[in-house]
Design a protein around this motif. Structure first.
Motif, PDB file in Angstrom:
ATOM      1  N   LYS A  54       0.817  -1.219   0.000  1.00  0.00           N
ATOM      2  CA  LYS A  54       0.000   0.000   0.000  1.00  0.00           C
ATOM      3  C   LYS A  54       0.851   1.271   0.000  1.00  0.00           C
ATOM      4  CE  LYS A  54      -3.828  -2.253   2.421  1.00  0.00           C
ATOM      5  NZ  LYS A  54      -4.656  -2.294   3.666  1.00  0.00           N
ATOM      6  N   SER A  55       2.164   1.085   0.044  1.00  0.00           N
ATOM      7  CA  SER A  55       3.107   2.211   0.076  1.00  0.00           C
ATOM      8  C   SER A  55       2.764   3.184   1.203  1.00  0.00           C
ATOM      9  CB  SER A  55       3.119   2.954  -1.275  1.00  0.00           C
ATOM     10  OG  SER A  55       4.223   3.830  -1.336  1.00  0.00           O
ATOM     11  N   ASP A  56       2.609   2.633   2.400  1.00  0.00           N
ATOM     12  CA  ASP A  56       2.206   3.437   3.547  1.00  0.00           C
ATOM     13  C   ASP A  56       3.057   3.068   4.759  1.00  0.00           C
ATOM     14  OD1 ASP A  56       0.998   4.880   5.542  1.00  0.00           O
ATOM     15  OD2 ASP A  56      -1.018   4.088   5.214  1.00  0.00           O
ATOM     16  N   GLY A  84      21.555  11.156  -5.798  1.00  0.00           N
ATOM     17  CA  GLY A  84      20.923  12.168  -6.640  1.00  0.00           C
ATOM     18  C   GLY A  84      19.548  11.779  -7.126  1.00  0.00           C
ATOM     19  N   VAL A  85      18.844  10.916  -6.376  1.00  0.00           N
ATOM     20  CA  VAL A  85      17.500  10.490  -6.775  1.00  0.00           C
ATOM     21  C   VAL A  85      16.539  10.701  -5.614  1.00  0.00           C
ATOM     22  CG1 VAL A  85      18.283   8.807  -8.473  1.00  0.00           C
ATOM     23  CG2 VAL A  85      18.022   8.097  -6.093  1.00  0.00           C
ATOM     24  N   ASN A  86      15.253  10.852  -5.923  1.00  0.00           N
ATOM     25  CA  ASN A  86      14.222  11.110  -4.914  1.00  0.00           C
ATOM     26  C   ASN A  86      13.121  10.057  -4.977  1.00  0.00           C
ATOM     27  OD1 ASN A  86      15.002  13.680  -3.659  1.00  0.00           O
ATOM     28  ND2 ASN A  86      14.748  14.526  -5.715  1.00  0.00           N
ATOM     29  N   PRO A  87      12.921   9.277  -3.928  1.00  0.00           N
ATOM     30  CA  PRO A  87      11.797   8.328  -3.911  1.00  0.00           C
ATOM     31  C   PRO A  87      10.470   9.070  -4.033  1.00  0.00           C
ATOM     32  CG  PRO A  87      13.366   7.828  -2.161  1.00  0.00           C
ATOM     33  CD  PRO A  87      13.754   9.161  -2.714  1.00  0.00           C
ATOM     34  N   LYS A  88       9.563   8.516  -4.819  1.00  0.00           N
ATOM     35  CA  LYS A  88       8.248   9.138  -5.009  1.00  0.00           C
ATOM     36  C   LYS A  88       7.254   8.678  -3.949  1.00  0.00           C
ATOM     37  CE  LYS A  88       8.862   9.406 -10.024  1.00  0.00           C
ATOM     38  NZ  LYS A  88       8.387   8.892 -11.346  1.00  0.00           N
ATOM     39  N   ASN A  89       7.560   7.533  -3.334  1.00  0.00           N
ATOM     40  CA  ASN A  89       6.646   7.002  -2.326  1.00  0.00           C
ATOM     41  C   ASN A  89       7.413   6.098  -1.368  1.00  0.00           C
ATOM     42  OD1 ASN A  89       6.732   4.279  -3.561  1.00  0.00           O
ATOM     43  ND2 ASN A  89       5.577   5.258  -5.217  1.00  0.00           N
ATOM     44  N   ASP A  90       6.738   5.654  -0.315  1.00  0.00           N
ATOM     45  CA  ASP A  90       7.390   4.824   0.703  1.00  0.00           C
ATOM     46  C   ASP A  90       7.814   3.459   0.165  1.00  0.00           C
ATOM     47  OD1 ASP A  90       7.039   6.825   2.557  1.00  0.00           O
ATOM     48  OD2 ASP A  90       5.203   5.974   3.418  1.00  0.00           O
ATOM     49  N   SER A  91       7.051   2.911  -0.771  1.00  0.00           N
ATOM     50  CA  SER A  91       7.348   1.581  -1.286  1.00  0.00           C
ATOM     51  C   SER A  91       8.699   1.535  -1.987  1.00  0.00           C
ATOM     52  CB  SER A  91       6.247   1.124  -2.243  1.00  0.00           C
ATOM     53  OG  SER A  91       6.484  -0.198  -2.680  1.00  0.00           O
ATOM     54  N   GLU A  92       9.012   2.562  -2.757  1.00  0.00           N
ATOM     55  CA  GLU A  92      10.299   2.592  -3.435  1.00  0.00           C
ATOM     56  C   GLU A  92      11.352   3.319  -2.595  1.00  0.00           C
ATOM     57  OE1 GLU A  92       9.453   4.559  -7.134  1.00  0.00           O
ATOM     58  OE2 GLU A  92       9.795   6.558  -6.312  1.00  0.00           O
ATOM     59  N   GLY A  93      10.953   3.717  -1.392  1.00  0.00           N
ATOM     60  CA  GLY A  93      11.864   4.365  -0.467  1.00  0.00           C
ATOM     61  C   GLY A  93      12.152   3.478   0.715  1.00  0.00           C
TER      62      GLY A  93
END
Length: 503
Positions: A124-126, A394-403
């Motif tokens: 759920k990327s939460d 130099g990259v930014n995760p867009k959500n918790d799942s990929e972070g």
């Protein structure tokens, strides 16, 4: 004396076999939790694991095992295996005994529930779903560190579980040298102006065809998935074993990424081969496993990257890939080779390129140290994670799942594990340097599909010893040197300067 000694030795081995049976049962239930278990079974499964872990705790801390330790530790002419066995069980006894039994059972149960919560949170990327469970895991480990005691940094107590004898001071030195070398080479690659093509990897590849091709490679590697192993699918690829005759691996298929499952196959098979090679004589000694997590990762990453991403490897396997996958029509070997070795700083550790991979590990290492030392709160992890990814890659995760949710390790309390991945890179390159001295034409043999020669060298020099030697002793025994970062740095520079035509 001799008769009594032999009887004691038989009694010890029988006792340790019983402990291995319980630990293997725990591992089997954990494997099932990740592969087959229905979601509604989480609570009952955690209770089962709690019960069995309690039984394992009792055997590991009993008066009987204390008596074995006291008897054998006073005998000075023990053979190598028995001496290592006693040192190992004494170390585990002292560590486990310091944790109250009920608290240990509660920890194992909490870890099972936490792992399930992580899966839901990732899906759920939460992060908030996982946050309270992670807080429990951190608090448990902080408390355990105090029970065990430590020298220097608190994190050293956790490192010692996975890499006996390693310290934050040693890792800071190794990782600092490695980080600087990677950043320097990465800068040169960016200035080269060359960007290998990779779009042919993102066409549609059926899971069935990926599995078929993976098995062709594993047959050559000599991972036995037919009689002493198996292949399944899970959210996060992993390897587990219940003795040397049942060693299982998993992967995860992505229809629009040919590389993911492929290199998971090779990576996990590297782990699997190590465990399948453990001699029968080490069963029932608690030494029938890898020397450490870092040495284990050296085997998987050696196969995945040093062998599996080499041009010689694909000189043999790419013709087979062309037969099976029309998606590669018109793509020559050099394009394919450059493509699987492209350098592109990314968000996901398991999908990262070989060069920047270690930066992902260094980020986790720094976060773990801060967590265990109480320098950062669990609530602040997503922000801290994102900031470090921006700074290092130099990259930014867009959500918790990929972070912050991308790895499962923290969910079961495996703090101190992550450094093993980067240490594995260092061990692997140092082993390669010695292998090339022993077998100068090793890569010519690989280009002919002869992976048996690789397997035999690894078995003769590493696998057959199981956990008889500590990692620092094993690396010195095999290579004649202490662990150093120089061989991996030299390997990276040689490989990527050639691909990106850097002088």
């Amino acid at each position: 004396m001799e008769a009594n000694f032999q009887k004691k030795l038989v009694d010890l081995n029988n006792y340790l076999k019983n402990l291995e049976y319980i630990n293997s049962s725990i591992a089997l239930l954990q494997w099932d939790s990740m592969v087959n278990m229905p979601k509604n079974a989480v609570r009952y499964r955690s209770e089962m694991l709690g019960y069995l872990s309690g039984e394992s705790y009792k055997l590991s801390t009993s008066s009987e095992i204390k008596e074995f330790i006291e008897y054998f530790q006073d005998i000075h002419d023990l053979d190598e295996i028995t001496k290592a066995t006693i040192e190992n069980i004494k170390r585990e006894y002292n560590r486990t005994k310091k944790i109250p039994e009920d608290e240990y059972k509660q920890y194992v149960m909490a870890a099972s529930v936490s792992s399930s919560a992580w899966e839901e949170a990732k899906e759920k990327s939460d992060f908030k779903i996982f946050e309270p469970h992670l807080e429990k895991m951190v608090k448990y480990n902080q408390k355990f560190v105090e029970y065990w005691g430590y020298q220097g940094n608190k994190y050293n107590a956790l490192l010692d579980i996975y890499e006996a004898g390693i310290t934050t001071e040693k890792i800071d030195s190794l990782f600092g040298e490695l980080r600087d070398a990677i950043v320097s080479l990465l800068g040169k690659i960016k200035q080269s102006g060359y960007s290998p093509s990779t779009e042919f990897f993102t066409k549609k590849f059926s899971p069935a065809s990926q599995e078929k091709f993976g098995k062709i490679i594993m047959d050559k590697m000599e991972y036995d998935y037919k009689k002493t192993g198996r292949i399944d699918e899970s959210t996060h690829p992993f390897t587990t074993n219940f003795g040397n005759k049942d060693v299982r691996i998993t992967t995860h298929y992505y229809e629009n990424d040919f590389r993911s499952a492929l290199f998971s196959f090779i990576h996990e098979a590297g782990h699997g081969i190590y465990e399948q090679d453990i001699p029968d004589e080490l069963q029932g000694t608690l030494l029938g496993t890898g020397a450490s997590m870092g040495i284990h990762e050296s085997q998987s990453r050696f196969y995945e990257n040093i062998i599996g991403r080499s041009k010689e490897f694909w000189q043999f396997f790419y013709p087979e890939a062309l037969k099976m996958f029309p998606q590669f029509k018109g793509v020559d070997l050099q394009e394919f080779y450059d493509g699987i070795n492209t350098v592109n700083p990314s968000l996901i550790r398991t999908e990262s390129d070989e060069l920047t991979y270690s930066l992902h590990v260094i980020i986790r290492y720094e976060i773990e140290k801060s967590l265990i030392n109480g320098e950062v709160n669990v609530h602040d992890l997503p922000e801290m994670w994102n900031e470090k990814y921006k700074e290092y890659l130099g990259v930014n995760p867009k959500n918790d799942s990929e972070g912050v949710l991308q790895d499962m390790h923290w969910s079961d309390g495996s703090f101190g594990y992550f450094p093993s991945y980067a240490l594995g890179n260092l061990y692997g390159a140092q082993f390669l340097n010695k292998m090339e001295q022993d077998i100068p034409d090793i890569f010519d043999e690989i280009s002919k599909g002869n992976l048996t020669i690789v397997h035999k060298w690894l078995n003769d020099n590493i696998h057959k010893y199981g956990a008889v030697y500590k990692p620092a002793d094993l690396i010195k025994k095999v290579t004649g040197e202490e662990l150093t970062a120089k061989y991996f740095i030299n390997y990276l520079n040689k490989k990527y300067k050639s691909i990106y035509k850097i002088k």
